[in-house]
Design a protein around this motif. Structure first.
Motif, PDB file in Angstrom:
ATOM      1  N   GLY A 125       0.801  -1.212   0.000  1.00 25.26           N
ATOM      2  CA  GLY A 125       0.000   0.000   0.000  1.00 25.26           C
ATOM      3  C   GLY A 125       0.836   1.263   0.000  1.00 25.26           C
ATOM      4  O   GLY A 125       2.069   1.245   0.044  1.00 25.26           O
ATOM      5  N   GLY A 126       0.124   2.393  -0.034  1.00 24.47           N
ATOM      6  CA  GLY A 126       0.784   3.687  -0.086  1.00 24.47           C
ATOM      7  C   GLY A 126       1.655   3.968   1.126  1.00 24.47           C
ATOM      8  O   GLY A 126       2.710   4.607   1.003  1.00 24.47           O
ATOM      9  N   HIS A 127       1.226   3.480   2.301  1.00 24.23           N
ATOM     10  CA  HIS A 127       2.014   3.721   3.518  1.00 24.23           C
ATOM     11  C   HIS A 127       3.393   3.067   3.424  1.00 24.23           C
ATOM     12  O   HIS A 127       4.411   3.671   3.783  1.00 24.23           O
ATOM     13  CB  HIS A 127       1.266   3.181   4.737  1.00 24.23           C
ATOM     14  N   ARG A 128       3.423   1.809   2.943  1.00 23.87           N
ATOM     15  CA  ARG A 128       4.706   1.100   2.849  1.00 23.87           C
ATOM     16  C   ARG A 128       5.579   1.701   1.755  1.00 23.87           C
ATOM     17  O   ARG A 128       6.799   1.770   1.908  1.00 23.87           O
ATOM     18  CB  ARG A 128       4.466  -0.394   2.601  1.00 23.87           C
ATOM     19  N   LEU A 134      11.190   7.079   2.106  1.00 26.83           N
ATOM     20  CA  LEU A 134      11.920   7.683   3.224  1.00 26.83           C
ATOM     21  C   LEU A 134      13.248   6.955   3.460  1.00 26.83           C
ATOM     22  O   LEU A 134      14.283   7.582   3.704  1.00 26.83           O
ATOM     23  CB  LEU A 134      11.065   7.637   4.489  1.00 26.83           C
ATOM     24  N   GLY A 135      13.205   5.624   3.380  1.00 28.26           N
ATOM     25  CA  GLY A 135      14.426   4.834   3.556  1.00 28.26           C
ATOM     26  C   GLY A 135      15.463   5.138   2.495  1.00 28.26           C
ATOM     27  O   GLY A 135      16.664   5.246   2.781  1.00 28.26           O
ATOM     28  N   PHE A 136      15.012   5.307   1.246  1.00 30.94           N
ATOM     29  CA  PHE A 136      15.952   5.619   0.170  1.00 30.94           C
ATOM     30  C   PHE A 136      16.584   6.999   0.372  1.00 30.94           C
ATOM     31  O   PHE A 136      17.759   7.198   0.043  1.00 30.94           O
ATOM     32  CB  PHE A 136      15.243   5.568  -1.189  1.00 30.94           C
ATOM     33  N   THR A 269      25.882  10.030   8.332  1.00 32.68           N
ATOM     34  CA  THR A 269      25.538   8.672   8.746  1.00 32.68           C
ATOM     35  C   THR A 269      24.440   8.683   9.805  1.00 32.68           C
ATOM     36  O   THR A 269      23.495   7.899   9.745  1.00 32.68           O
ATOM     37  CB  THR A 269      26.779   7.944   9.298  1.00 32.68           C
ATOM     38  N   LEU A 270      24.550   9.590  10.773  1.00 31.71           N
ATOM     39  CA  LEU A 270      23.562   9.653  11.846  1.00 31.71           C
ATOM     40  C   LEU A 270      22.186  10.072  11.321  1.00 31.71           C
ATOM     41  O   LEU A 270      21.165   9.481  11.683  1.00 31.71           O
ATOM     42  CB  LEU A 270      24.039  10.631  12.924  1.00 31.71           C
ATOM     43  N   VAL A 271      22.165  11.094  10.460  1.00 34.37           N
ATOM     44  CA  VAL A 271      20.890  11.559   9.908  1.00 34.37           C
ATOM     45  C   VAL A 271      20.273  10.490   9.013  1.00 34.37           C
ATOM     46  O   VAL A 271      19.077  10.177   9.111  1.00 34.37           O
ATOM     47  CB  VAL A 271      21.080  12.873   9.122  1.00 34.37           C
ATOM     48  N   GLY A 272      21.109   9.920   8.127  1.00 40.24           N
ATOM     49  CA  GLY A 272      20.602   8.869   7.243  1.00 40.24           C
ATOM     50  C   GLY A 272      20.117   7.663   8.012  1.00 40.24           C
ATOM     51  O   GLY A 272      19.068   7.084   7.697  1.00 40.24           O
ATOM     52  N   ALA A 273      20.863   7.266   9.049  1.00 36.46           N
ATOM     53  CA  ALA A 273      20.460   6.134   9.881  1.00 36.46           C
ATOM     54  C   ALA A 273      19.122   6.409  10.551  1.00 36.46           C
ATOM     55  O   ALA A 273      18.257   5.524  10.646  1.00 36.46           O
ATOM     56  CB  ALA A 273      21.518   5.841  10.933  1.00 36.46           C
ATOM     57  N   GLY A 274      18.926   7.655  11.005  1.00 34.78           N
ATOM     58  CA  GLY A 274      17.654   8.011  11.638  1.00 34.78           C
ATOM     59  C   GLY A 274      16.480   7.830  10.690  1.00 34.78           C
ATOM     60  O   GLY A 274      15.429   7.297  11.081  1.00 34.78           O
ATOM     61  N   LEU A 275      16.642   8.245   9.434  1.00 39.22           N
ATOM     62  CA  LEU A 275      15.558   8.100   8.454  1.00 39.22           C
ATOM     63  C   LEU A 275      15.307   6.632   8.117  1.00 39.22           C
ATOM     64  O   LEU A 275      14.151   6.197   8.001  1.00 39.22           O
ATOM     65  CB  LEU A 275      15.904   8.886   7.179  1.00 39.22           C
ATOM     66  N   VAL A 277      15.938   4.028  10.032  1.00 43.44           N
ATOM     67  CA  VAL A 277      15.317   3.401  11.205  1.00 43.44           C
ATOM     68  C   VAL A 277      13.844   3.774  11.287  1.00 43.44           C
ATOM     69  O   VAL A 277      12.989   2.913  11.546  1.00 43.44           O
ATOM     70  CB  VAL A 277      16.051   3.823  12.501  1.00 43.44           C
ATOM     71  N   CYS A 278      13.515   5.048  11.060  1.00 38.94           N
ATOM     72  CA  CYS A 278      12.113   5.479  11.095  1.00 38.94           C
ATOM     73  C   CYS A 278      11.285   4.732  10.050  1.00 38.94           C
ATOM     74  O   CYS A 278      10.160   4.296  10.326  1.00 38.94           O
ATOM     75  CB  CYS A 278      12.016   6.990  10.856  1.00 38.94           C
ATOM     76  N   ALA A 279      11.854   4.578   8.853  1.00 38.60           N
ATOM     77  CA  ALA A 279      11.147   3.857   7.797  1.00 38.60           C
ATOM     78  C   ALA A 279      10.926   2.402   8.191  1.00 38.60           C
ATOM     79  O   ALA A 279       9.836   1.843   8.001  1.00 38.60           O
ATOM     80  CB  ALA A 279      11.937   3.933   6.485  1.00 38.60           C
ATOM     81  N   GLY A 280      11.957   1.774   8.764  1.00 37.14           N
ATOM     82  CA  GLY A 280      11.836   0.378   9.179  1.00 37.14           C
ATOM     83  C   GLY A 280      10.857   0.185  10.319  1.00 37.14           C
ATOM     84  O   GLY A 280      10.045  -0.756  10.309  1.00 37.14           O
ATOM     85  N   LEU A 281      10.907   1.077  11.316  1.00 32.75           N
ATOM     86  CA  LEU A 281       9.996   0.967  12.456  1.00 32.75           C
ATOM     87  C   LEU A 281       8.549   1.193  12.026  1.00 32.75           C
ATOM     88  O   LEU A 281       7.628   0.521  12.513  1.00 32.75           O
ATOM     89  CB  LEU A 281      10.390   1.966  13.539  1.00 32.75           C
TER      90      LEU A 281
END
Length: 302
Positions: A125-128, A134-136, A269-275, A277-281
């Motif tokens: 779906g659109g959410h995923r 966001l992950g990309f 790395t920290l900013v990218g990792a945050g995005l 992680v947010c996408a995965g969570l």
């Protein structure tokens, strides 16, 4: 404490143990690379030293008879994809800081979502898809296009190919997991990896110091325990419950990188990792919510 809550807690603890073991394995491989250990050698020691640990686990648990399979071709395909992904990850470890390799590796769920839609024809779906986008963005920030500390382009490509390989493994395990036990899948993967990498040692192997062999032995044992603990976590609790704890590996990788090589993750790395992680969570939360709604909508048996 309810039975479900107890199982979930056990699954989380097992997953956290797997995360620590994976971080130790990666750090040990990174350390060994200083002695010019190739990715093929890393794969061989991971599988050859880890295989006895896996066999011991089978003997103490489900039994060695579990290795019987009627789907050798499926195991071969899964193993080839898995070996390709791991080799790419090991090559990335040789060329990039530990925290960056770990962070890029967590783009695997993004690729798994895409492959699930293309190969398994799963509805996404659109959410995923938003989480994928966001992950990309997070991955793009980590690899620093156009600014920041320059990372090896070959190393970045290897890390991304490793993530795609991990995603491919996720999809193939979904396909064969309906008929094959987790212990069966793990065993045959270690066997295939040992045979293939062992046959390539005459071309890619070399002599190293005793210290390096000791570090490779540690990485092999840690890798085997990581695989076992991850498998056990999935038997104790749903994927949506335990998978968010995988991101703890970024913390461990950053800590080990700082302790062993005095390299702290940069801002990108920290900013990218945050995005990432947010996408995965968010994806994990959506999957958990979808599962609960499905269970609630299922009528009780008469």
């Amino acid at each position: 404490m309810s039975n479900e809550h107890s199982h979930n807690l056990r699954g989380i603890m097992l997953r956290c143990g797997a995360v620590v073991c994976f971080a130790i394995m990666s750090a040990a491989m990174k350390w060994a690379s200083a002695d010019h250990v190739s990715a093929i050698e890393m794969l061989f020691f991971r599988s050859a030293i880890g295989l006895p640990v896996v066999v011991a686990w089978l003997l103490l648990g489900p039994g060695i008879g579990i290795i019987r399979t009627k789907r050798p071709k499926a195991h071969l395909i899964r193993s080839m994809i898995g070996m390709s992904g791991i080799l790419m990850n090991f090559q990335a470890l040789i060329m990039l800081p530990l925290a960056d390799v770990t962070t890029i590796g967590f783009s695997a769920p993004i690729f798994a979502t895409i492959l699930s839609a293309l190969v398994l024809k799963e509805h996404v779906g659109g959410h995923r898809w938003s989480a994928v986008a966001l992950g990309f963005i997070g991955v793009a920030i980590v690899v620093r296009p156009g600014g920041g500390e320059v990372l090896s382009h070959v190393g970045i490509a290897a890390a991304l190919l490793g993530a795609i390989g991990t995603a491919g493994v996720t999809v193939t395990i979904r396909q064969i997991g309906s008929t094959e036990e987790p212990g069966t899948i793990v065993f045959w993967f270690f066997v295939a990896s040992a045979i293939v990498s062992g046959s390539m040692l005459p071309f890619f192997g070399s002599v190293h110091s005793l210290e390096t062999y000791g570090v490779l032995a540690i990485s092999g044992v840690a890798g085997a325990f990581a695989q076992i603990l991850m498998t056990m976590s999935l038997k104790a609790a749903p994927v949506s419950v335990v998978s968010p704890f995988d991101y703890g590996q970024i913390i461990w990788a950053s800590l080990l990188g700082w302790l062993l090589w005095s390299t702290a993750p940069g801002t990108n790395t920290l900013v990218g990792a945050g995005l990432i992680v947010c996408a995965g969570l968010y994806t994990a939360w959506r999957e958990s919510r979808k599962r609960r709604l499905t269970i609630a909508a299922t009528p009780p048996l008469e």
